[in-house]
Write an enzyme that holds these catalytic residues in place. Structure first.
Site, mmCIF file in Angstrom:
data_model
loop_
_atom_site.group_PDB
_atom_site.id
_atom_site.type_symbol
_atom_site.label_atom_id
_atom_site.label_comp_id
_atom_site.label_asym_id
_atom_site.label_seq_id
_atom_site.Cartn_x
_atom_site.Cartn_y
_atom_site.Cartn_z
ATOM 1 N N LYS A 276 0.858 -1.205 0.000
ATOM 2 C CA LYS A 276 0.000 0.000 0.000
ATOM 3 C C LYS A 276 0.887 1.246 0.000
ATOM 4 C CE LYS A 276 -1.774 1.599 4.046
ATOM 5 N NZ LYS A 276 -1.456 3.005 4.320
ATOM 6 N N ASN A 277 1.940 1.239 0.838
ATOM 7 C CA ASN A 277 2.729 2.453 1.037
ATOM 8 C C ASN A 277 3.764 2.686 -0.051
ATOM 9 O OD1 ASN A 277 1.126 2.909 3.202
ATOM 10 N ND2 ASN A 277 2.630 2.290 4.734
ATOM 11 N N ARG B 88 -5.754 10.467 4.503
ATOM 12 C CA ARG B 88 -4.776 11.365 5.141
ATOM 13 C C ARG B 88 -3.527 11.487 4.293
ATOM 14 N NH1 ARG B 88 -8.367 12.167 6.968
ATOM 15 N NH2 ARG B 88 -9.237 12.264 9.049
ATOM 16 N N CYS C 168 -5.674 12.297 12.582
ATOM 17 C CA CYS C 168 -6.427 11.057 12.336
ATOM 18 C C CYS C 168 -6.335 10.250 13.632
ATOM 19 C CB CYS C 168 -5.823 10.302 11.160
ATOM 20 S SG CYS C 168 -4.226 9.656 11.545
ATOM 21 N N ARG D 80 -0.626 14.175 12.638
ATOM 22 C CA ARG D 80 -0.178 14.090 11.240
ATOM 23 C C ARG D 80 0.167 15.470 10.659
ATOM 24 N NH1 ARG D 80 -1.636 9.006 9.625
ATOM 25 N NH2 ARG D 80 0.240 9.035 8.355
ATOM 26 N N PRO D 81 1.002 16.265 11.322
ATOM 27 C CA PRO D 81 1.375 17.585 10.765
ATOM 28 C C PRO D 81 2.085 17.424 9.415
ATOM 29 C CG PRO D 81 2.854 16.976 12.545
ATOM 30 C CD PRO D 81 1.777 15.949 12.532
ATOM 31 N N ILE D 82 2.126 18.484 8.630
ATOM 32 C CA ILE D 82 2.847 18.402 7.339
ATOM 33 C C ILE D 82 3.856 19.543 7.207
ATOM 34 C CG2 ILE D 82 0.965 17.195 6.139
ATOM 35 C CD1 ILE D 82 0.274 19.895 4.822
ATOM 36 N N ASP D 83 4.318 20.050 8.372
ATOM 37 C CA ASP D 83 5.283 21.166 8.353
ATOM 38 C C ASP D 83 6.550 20.827 7.573
ATOM 39 O OD1 ASP D 83 5.450 19.341 10.596
ATOM 40 O OD2 ASP D 83 7.186 20.510 11.241
ATOM 41 N N LEU D 84 7.010 19.572 7.658
ATOM 42 C CA LEU D 84 8.246 19.188 6.947
ATOM 43 C C LEU D 84 8.024 19.210 5.429
ATOM 44 C CD1 LEU D 84 9.415 16.207 9.217
ATOM 45 C CD2 LEU D 84 10.119 18.612 9.321
ATOM 46 N N ASP E 13 4.051 0.492 12.049
ATOM 47 C CA ASP E 13 2.819 -0.083 11.503
ATOM 48 C C ASP E 13 2.577 -1.501 11.992
ATOM 49 O OD1 ASP E 13 3.127 1.545 8.252
ATOM 50 O OD2 ASP E 13 2.509 2.262 10.217
ATOM 51 N N ILE F 268 6.921 6.797 17.273
ATOM 52 C CA ILE F 268 6.669 7.558 16.042
ATOM 53 C C ILE F 268 5.380 8.372 16.108
ATOM 54 C CG2 ILE F 268 6.417 7.422 13.518
ATOM 55 C CD1 ILE F 268 9.138 6.404 14.366
ATOM 56 N N ARG G 117 -8.790 -0.852 4.396
ATOM 57 C CA ARG G 117 -8.016 0.236 3.784
ATOM 58 C C ARG G 117 -6.626 -0.264 3.392
ATOM 59 N NH1 ARG G 117 -6.784 3.982 7.229
ATOM 60 N NH2 ARG G 117 -5.757 4.908 5.430
HETATM 61 C C1 EPZ Z 1 3.955 6.851 6.246
HETATM 62 O O1 EPZ Z 1 3.166 7.870 6.829
HETATM 63 C C2 EPZ Z 1 3.032 5.642 6.122
HETATM 64 N N1 EPZ Z 1 1.906 5.964 5.237
HETATM 65 C C3 EPZ Z 1 2.509 5.242 7.489
HETATM 66 O O2 EPZ Z 1 1.730 4.058 7.321
HETATM 67 C C4 EPZ Z 1 3.711 4.911 8.394
HETATM 68 O O3 EPZ Z 1 3.242 4.603 9.682
HETATM 69 C C5 EPZ Z 1 4.653 6.127 8.447
HETATM 70 O O4 EPZ Z 1 5.056 6.494 7.107
HETATM 71 C C6 EPZ Z 1 5.915 5.821 9.251
HETATM 72 O O5 EPZ Z 1 6.576 4.729 8.700
HETATM 73 C C7 EPZ Z 1 2.106 5.924 3.903
HETATM 74 O O6 EPZ Z 1 3.198 5.681 3.417
HETATM 75 C C8 EPZ Z 1 0.907 6.203 3.043
HETATM 76 P P1 EPZ Z 1 5.951 10.197 8.507
HETATM 77 P P2 EPZ Z 1 3.740 9.394 6.907
HETATM 78 O O7 EPZ Z 1 5.854 11.455 7.735
HETATM 79 O O8 EPZ Z 1 4.498 9.692 5.675
HETATM 80 C C9 EPZ Z 1 5.852 13.371 12.018
HETATM 81 C C10 EPZ Z 1 -0.091 2.624 7.640
HETATM 82 O O9 EPZ Z 1 -0.640 2.123 8.634
HETATM 83 N N2 EPZ Z 1 5.783 14.379 10.943
HETATM 84 O O10 EPZ Z 1 7.189 9.369 8.414
HETATM 85 O O11 EPZ Z 1 2.609 10.275 7.272
HETATM 86 C C11 EPZ Z 1 4.533 12.615 12.140
HETATM 87 O O12 EPZ Z 1 3.623 13.332 12.947
HETATM 88 C C12 EPZ Z 1 0.337 4.077 7.688
HETATM 89 O O13 EPZ Z 1 0.135 2.026 6.557
HETATM 90 C C13 EPZ Z 1 5.895 15.734 11.287
HETATM 91 O O14 EPZ Z 1 6.037 16.081 12.454
HETATM 92 O O15 EPZ Z 1 4.728 9.247 8.138
HETATM 93 C C14 EPZ Z 1 4.954 11.329 12.782
HETATM 94 O O16 EPZ Z 1 5.075 11.517 14.180
HETATM 95 C C15 EPZ Z 1 0.073 4.727 9.033
HETATM 96 N N3 EPZ Z 1 5.821 16.649 10.298
HETATM 97 C C16 EPZ Z 1 6.345 11.075 12.195
HETATM 98 O O17 EPZ Z 1 6.790 12.344 11.667
HETATM 99 C C17 EPZ Z 1 5.662 16.300 8.978
HETATM 100 O O18 EPZ Z 1 5.635 17.207 8.108
HETATM 101 C C18 EPZ Z 1 6.361 10.041 11.074
HETATM 102 O O19 EPZ Z 1 5.594 10.531 10.039
HETATM 103 C C19 EPZ Z 1 5.549 14.936 8.657
HETATM 104 C C20 EPZ Z 1 5.614 13.985 9.652
#
Ligand code: EPZ
Length: 436
Positions: free
Chosen positions: A22-23, A92, A116, A121-125, A306, A328, A398
Site C-alpha cells: 500500500k505504502n 490522510r 487522524c 499528522r502535521p505536514i510542516d516538513l 505499523d 513515532i 483500507r
Molecule cells: C507513512 O506515513 C506511512 N503511510 C505510514 O503508514 C507509516 O506509519 C509512516 O510512514 C511511518 O513509517 C504511507 O506511506 C501512506 P511520517 P507518513 O511522515 O508519511 C511526524 C499505515 O498504517 N511528521 O514518516 O505520514 C509525524 O507526525 C500508515 O500504513 C511531522 O512532524 O509518516 C509522525 O510523528 C500509518 N511533520 C512522524 O513524523 C511532517 O511534516 C512520522 O511521520 C511529517 C511527519
C-alpha cells in the site's frame, strides 16, 4: 458498515502470496501525474486506500483503469490543481499529491489533511521542503496554497525527522526541478527506494534512495511509468504474527525477507523458527510464544510502527511480560482498550505498553479504531476461544486485501458481513475516521 465475525481458536497453516505494498502504491500512483501519457503499475493491491487515490487522480483529470492488480493512469489531460476536501478527509496520505501537482502545474491547493486516529499528522516538513524548492506556500486557515509559476529550483533540504511522506514529496517535486536537490536525514524505508526506482524508470536521476542522503538531479521531463510495486512488508509481518500467535505454521511467497528483519527478530525471540530464501519466508511457531524484552518502534531499519499493534496483540498470550514503546505516532495505542475486552492484560503509560501474557483470550465484540489496530483485533479474535465480532471492518480493508479470503485460506473461520448503515447502532458500533 462492515464487520468481521471470527470463530477461534484457529491455528493458521498454509502458504500465502503477499499483496503489493500500500505504502508504495500510493506515492507511485501520485508520481504518475508527472508524465503526460499512460503509466502502467503492477501488483497494485485491491484496497480502499488505492481506490481513494485513484479517485483523486480521476478528479484531477486522469483516465484510470484498474483491474487484476494492474492500474493504468493516463495523465495526459490532467489539469486539476485542487484536491477535493472530501477526498482529503478520506485519505490522510493524500498530501503525497502535493509535490506531484506542484511540479506538473506550478500550483496546488488542498485542505490541511487534519489529524487522524493515530496522531496529529502535521505536514510542516512537507511545506518547509516545498519552500526550499522555491514555492510560495500559504498555509493560513486550514487551507494550503503552494505556487511556483516559474517552476521549482533544486536545493539542500534537511529534514528534522526522517519523514516518509516528506521524503517522497521532495523526490517527486525535485525530479523535474532546475538543478540538484540533496535531502539530508531522508527516510530509508523500502518504499522510498521503490518510488526512486519508479521515478528513475520515468527518466528521473535519483541516487542514494534507501540511505539518509538522497540526491535528485532535476531533468526536463519524465516519460510514463511502467512499474511493479514491491511486496507489502506490513501485511507480511501481520501474517507472520498471526501464525505465531495461533501456534501455526506459514509460508509467505513474494516477500523481501530483508525488509522484515526487525519483525523476524522479535518473533524468533518469542520462540518461533523462521527460515528464508530470496522471496520466501517460512515460520513455525511454538505452542505458546515467550514474552520478549522491549520492542521499540523506530524509523526504518528499526521496528516498524505499523506493526506495533500487531505484535502487541501477538504478545497478549505469550508466557511472561513484554514491553512495547511507540516512538513515532503520539496516539497509536487506541486499540489497546479493545484488546483488553478479549481479556488481555495491558497497562499503558504514555507511549509505553506493558503486556502481561495470559493463557487464553475470551471472545467478545470490538470496534476497529484504525487500520493497524483493527488488524491487531483480528489476530486476537483468531486466538480467542469462541466467536468474536469486529466492527468498523472497513478500516481494516483500507490496507488489507480481502481479509476473509486471506485468513480463510489459512484455516481461519472468518466471515465478512455488511451490517446496517446507521452509525453507532448496538450491532456495529460507532464509525471512525480513516488514518493513513
Ligand atoms: C507513512 O506515513 C506511512 N503511510 C505510514 O503508514 C507509516 O506509519 C509512516 O510512514 C511511518 O513509517 C504511507 O506511506 C501512506 P511520517 P507518513 O511522515 O508519511 C511526524 C499505515 O498504517 N511528521 O514518516 O505520514 C509525524 O507526525 C500508515 O500504513 C511531522 O512532524 O509518516 C509522525 O510523528 C500509518 N511533520 C512522524 O513524523 C511532517 O511534516 C512520522 O511521520 C511529517 C511527519
Amino acid at each position: 458498515m462492515i464487520q468481521y465475525v471470527v470463530s477461534g481458536p484457529t491455528r493458521l497453516y498454509g502458504e500465502c502470496r503477499v499483496q503489493g505494498a500500500k505504502n508504495s502504491a500510493l506515492p507511485v500512483l501520485a508520481a504518475s501525474l508527472l508524465a503526460q501519457g499512460e503509466s502502467v503499475f503492477g501488483r497494485i493491491p485491491a484496497i480502499s486506500d488505492v481506490d481513494a487515490t485513484l479517485e483523486i487522480l480521476k478528479s484531477l483529470g486522469c483516465r484510470i483503469r484498474f483491474e487484476n492488480g494492474e492500474a493504468r493512469v493516463d495523465a495526459a489531460d490532467a489539469a486539476g490543481t485542487e484536491i477535493p476536501d472530501a477526498l482529503m478527509r478520506e485519505l490522510r496520505s493524500s498530501v503525497i499529491f502535493l509535490g506531484a501537482i506542484l511540479a506538473r502545474f506550478g500550483s496546488v491547493r488542498l485542505s490541511m489533511p487534519g489529524g487522524c486516529e493515530i496522531g496529529q499528522r502535521p505536514i510542516d516538513l512537507h511545506l518547509h521542503a516545498m519552500r526550499k524548492l522555491g514555492a510560495a506556500v500559504d498555509d493560513a486557515g486550514g487551507r494550503i496554497v503552494c505556487t511556483a509559476p516559474g517552476g521549482l529550483t533544486g536545493a539542500d533540504i534537511r529534514l528534522s525527522f526522517p519523514s516518509v511522506g516528506a521524503t517522497e514529496n521532495v523526490m517527486i517535486a525535485a525530479a523535474t526541478a532546475k538543478g540538484t536537490t540533496t535531502v539530508y536525514n531522508a527516510a530509508r524505508e523500502p518504499e522510498i527506494s521503490d518510488l526512486a526506482d519508479c521515478l528513475n524508470g520515468m527518466g528521473a536521476s535519483i541516487t542514494g534512495a534507501g540511505e539518509s542522503t538522497i540526491v535528485i538531479e532535476g531533468v526536463k521531463k519524465l516519460r510514463p511509468a511502467r512499474h511493479t510495486v514491491l511486496p507489502d512488508r506490513i501485511v507480511a509481518g501481520t501474517l507472520l504474527s498471526a501464525a505465531a500467535m495461533t501456534g501455526g505454521e506459514i509460508t509467505l511467497r513474494h516477500v523481501v525477507p530483508a525488509h522484515l528483519g526487525p519483525v523476524v527478530e522479535v518473533l524468533e525471540q518469542a520462540g518461533c523458527r523462521v527460515e528464508s530464501d530470496l522471496h520466501t519466508l517460512h515460520l513455525v511457531s511454538p505452542r505458546r510464544l515467550r514474552a520478549v524484552g522491549h520492542v521499540r518502534t523506530m524509523p526504518y531499519p528499526g521496528f516498524p510502527t505499523d506493526l506495533q499493534a500487531i505484535v502487541t496483540a501477538a504478545l497478549c498470550t505469550a508466557a511472561g511480560t513484554s514491553v512495547v514503546t511507540e516512538t513515532i505516532f503520539e496516539s497509536r495505542f487506541r486499540y489497546i482498550g479493545e484488546l483488553t475486552r478479549f481479556g488481555a492484560v495491558i497497562r499503558t503509560d504514555g507511549r509505553m505498553a506493558v503486556i502481561e501474557g495470559v493463557e487464553r483470550l475470551t471472545p467478545t465484540g470490538v470496534a476497529a479504531p484504525d487500520l493497524r489496530g483493527g488488524a491487531a483485533l483480528l489476530l486476537a479474535a483468531l486466538a480467542a476461544d469462541g466467536e468474536s465480532v469486529i466492527a468498523n471492518g472497513e478500516l481494516i480493508e483500507r490496507g488489507y486485501e480481502d481479509p476473509a479470503a486471506t485468513f480463510g485460506a489459512l484455516g481461519a473461520g472468518i466471515k465478512r458481513e455488511v451490517c446496517c448503515e446507521n452509525r453507532g447502532c448496538e450491532n456495529c458500533g460507532g464509525g471512525s475516521e480513516a488514518d493513513a
